[in-house]
Write an enzyme that holds these catalytic residues in place. Structure first.
Site, PDB file in Angstrom:
ATOM      1  N   ASP A 100     -11.721  19.715  31.461  1.00  0.00           N
ATOM      2  CA  ASP A 100     -10.079  19.226  31.440  1.00  0.00           C
ATOM      3  C   ASP A 100      -9.339  20.652  30.966  1.00  0.00           C
ATOM      4  OD1 ASP A 100      -8.393  16.650  31.804  1.00  0.00           O
ATOM      5  OD2 ASP A 100      -7.483  17.497  29.707  1.00  0.00           O
ATOM      6  N   ASP A 193      -1.496  28.412  39.966  1.00  0.00           N
ATOM      7  CA  ASP A 193      -1.952  29.798  40.079  1.00  0.00           C
ATOM      8  C   ASP A 193      -0.483  30.504  40.707  1.00  0.00           C
ATOM      9  OD1 ASP A 193      -4.228  29.590  38.781  1.00  0.00           O
ATOM     10  OD2 ASP A 193      -5.449  29.353  40.881  1.00  0.00           O
TER      11      ASP A 193
HETATM   12  P1  ITT Z   1     -10.611  16.840  37.797  1.00  0.00           P
HETATM   13  O1  ITT Z   1     -10.238  15.760  36.478  1.00  0.00           O
HETATM   14  O2  ITT Z   1     -11.255  16.040  38.649  1.00  0.00           O
HETATM   15  O3  ITT Z   1     -11.534  17.650  37.370  1.00  0.00           O
HETATM   16  P2  ITT Z   1      -7.927  17.446  38.057  1.00  0.00           P
HETATM   17  O4  ITT Z   1      -7.290  18.454  38.757  1.00  0.00           O
HETATM   18  O5  ITT Z   1      -7.215  16.430  37.706  1.00  0.00           O
HETATM   19  O6  ITT Z   1      -9.388  17.210  38.486  1.00  0.00           O
HETATM   20  P3  ITT Z   1      -7.420  17.984  35.377  1.00  0.00           P
HETATM   21  O7  ITT Z   1      -7.015  16.822  34.716  1.00  0.00           O
HETATM   22  O8  ITT Z   1      -8.217  19.043  34.364  1.00  0.00           O
HETATM   23  O9  ITT Z   1      -8.250  18.246  36.725  1.00  0.00           O
HETATM   24  O10 ITT Z   1      -5.890  18.605  35.722  1.00  0.00           O
HETATM   25  C1  ITT Z   1      -5.798  19.961  35.432  1.00  0.00           C
HETATM   26  C2  ITT Z   1      -4.510  20.495  36.111  1.00  0.00           C
HETATM   27  O11 ITT Z   1      -4.115  21.568  35.550  1.00  0.00           O
HETATM   28  C3  ITT Z   1      -4.793  20.848  37.760  1.00  0.00           C
HETATM   29  O12 ITT Z   1      -4.613  19.614  38.467  1.00  0.00           O
HETATM   30  C4  ITT Z   1      -3.935  21.987  37.859  1.00  0.00           C
HETATM   31  O13 ITT Z   1      -2.688  21.484  38.354  1.00  0.00           O
HETATM   32  C5  ITT Z   1      -4.007  22.533  36.662  1.00  0.00           C
HETATM   33  N1  ITT Z   1      -4.944  23.516  36.484  1.00  0.00           N
HETATM   34  C6  ITT Z   1      -5.895  23.595  35.785  1.00  0.00           C
HETATM   35  N2  ITT Z   1      -6.741  24.716  35.962  1.00  0.00           N
HETATM   36  C7  ITT Z   1      -5.806  25.618  36.735  1.00  0.00           C
HETATM   37  C8  ITT Z   1      -6.199  26.941  37.020  1.00  0.00           C
HETATM   38  O14 ITT Z   1      -7.009  27.533  36.907  1.00  0.00           O
HETATM   39  N3  ITT Z   1      -4.946  27.131  37.977  1.00  0.00           N
HETATM   40  C9  ITT Z   1      -3.912  26.546  38.397  1.00  0.00           C
HETATM   41  N4  ITT Z   1      -3.927  25.216  37.978  1.00  0.00           N
HETATM   42  C10 ITT Z   1      -4.702  24.731  37.073  1.00  0.00           C
END
Ligand code: ITT
Length: 241
Positions: A100, A193
């Protein structure tokens, strides 16, 4: 099952692996294809060291195993990562890695944080979500005293390894400090990003290559810590077998 004190076996072809197969499988449970691309590169040394075959949710879907999405909603990245990892481990019977992660903006009191994937509204595109964040930040900065006007922010990741039916789990975290750009730039990466400039850089993460991002990112740091714990991971994977 191969153990780290045995000679590593060549991992089987992941395309032919399914849950329940008699060799060690690690499920990477994310529906975010940006994360999948990054983890496929980041996890290579761990997979080789522990003779693990990586499966994604997409690999399982292609074999007819489709699972409902995990419920998140906890207050911390680590709790949410555990909820995701246990959810998919219980459903697939595979040891499961899930993360997460999110972006925390200081002037917005840490928002969007654990709500990063849903900031603005559920179903917004990544560019619209980034644009909303830029608008909210600019508005907030206008209302602040000069000394509090900062575009500082950080990405945080909590990575959890869980197994079916087990409450104990392994967890690692990583952070990447930087600032929010004035406008989106770059076509690489995913999510926020294009609006995040890592500290010490003048490009956004979306202007860096995948390997450059992995070298400095929050996800890269979490995996670096996990690699140091490869003996613990090996023992955890062996639990209950
Ligand atoms: P999963 O739960 O299926 O893994 P998700 O996209 O819903 O996918 P998260 O709940 O962890 O994942 O949400 C994290 C959000 O934060 C993600 O959708 C991106 O918008 C942002 N995010 C996380 N890591 C990032 C990164 O390395 N670069 C850019 N945005 C990022």
């Amino acid at each position: 099952m191969p153990r780290s004190d045995q000679k590593p076996q060549k991992p089987a072809d992941p395309k032919k692996v399914s849950p329940g197969d008699p060799f060690r499988v690690l499920l990477l449970a994310t529906s975010n294809q940006g994360k999948v691309r990054e983890y496929k590169a980041l996890l290579k040394p761990l997979l080789v060291k522990l003779s693990l075959n990586l499966l994604t949710l997409g690999d399982l879907k292609a074999r007819g195993f489709e699972f409902p999405e995990a419920r998140e909603g906890a207050q911390s990245f680590t709790e949410n990562a555990f909820l995701k990892a246990r959810h998919y481990a219980d459903l697939s019977s595979c040891p499961t890695l899930a993360d997460d992660s999110g972006l925390c903006v200081l002037a917005l009191d840490g928002a969007p944080g654990v709500l990063s994937a849903r900031y603005g509204a559920v179903g917004l595109t990544d560019p619209k979500r980034s644009q909303k964040l830029l608008t909210d930040l600019d508005k907030k900065l206008l209302s602040l005293n000069t000394q509090n006007k900062t575009r500082e922010a950080y990405f945080e990741t909590a990575l959890v390894l869980a197994k079916k039916g087990l409450d104990n789990h392994l967890a690692w975290t990583g952070r990447l400090h930087g600032s929010i750009a004035a406008a989106p730039k770059g076509a690489g990466g995913f999510g926020y990003d294009p609006i995040f400039i890592p500290r010490g850089y003048d490009q956004t993460l979306a202007e860096l290559s995948l390997s450059e991002k992995n070298r400095l990112s929050h996800r890269g740091e979490a995996i670096f810590k996990a690699l140091k714990d490869s003996d613990l991971i090996d023992a955890f994977l062996g639990q209950g077998e």
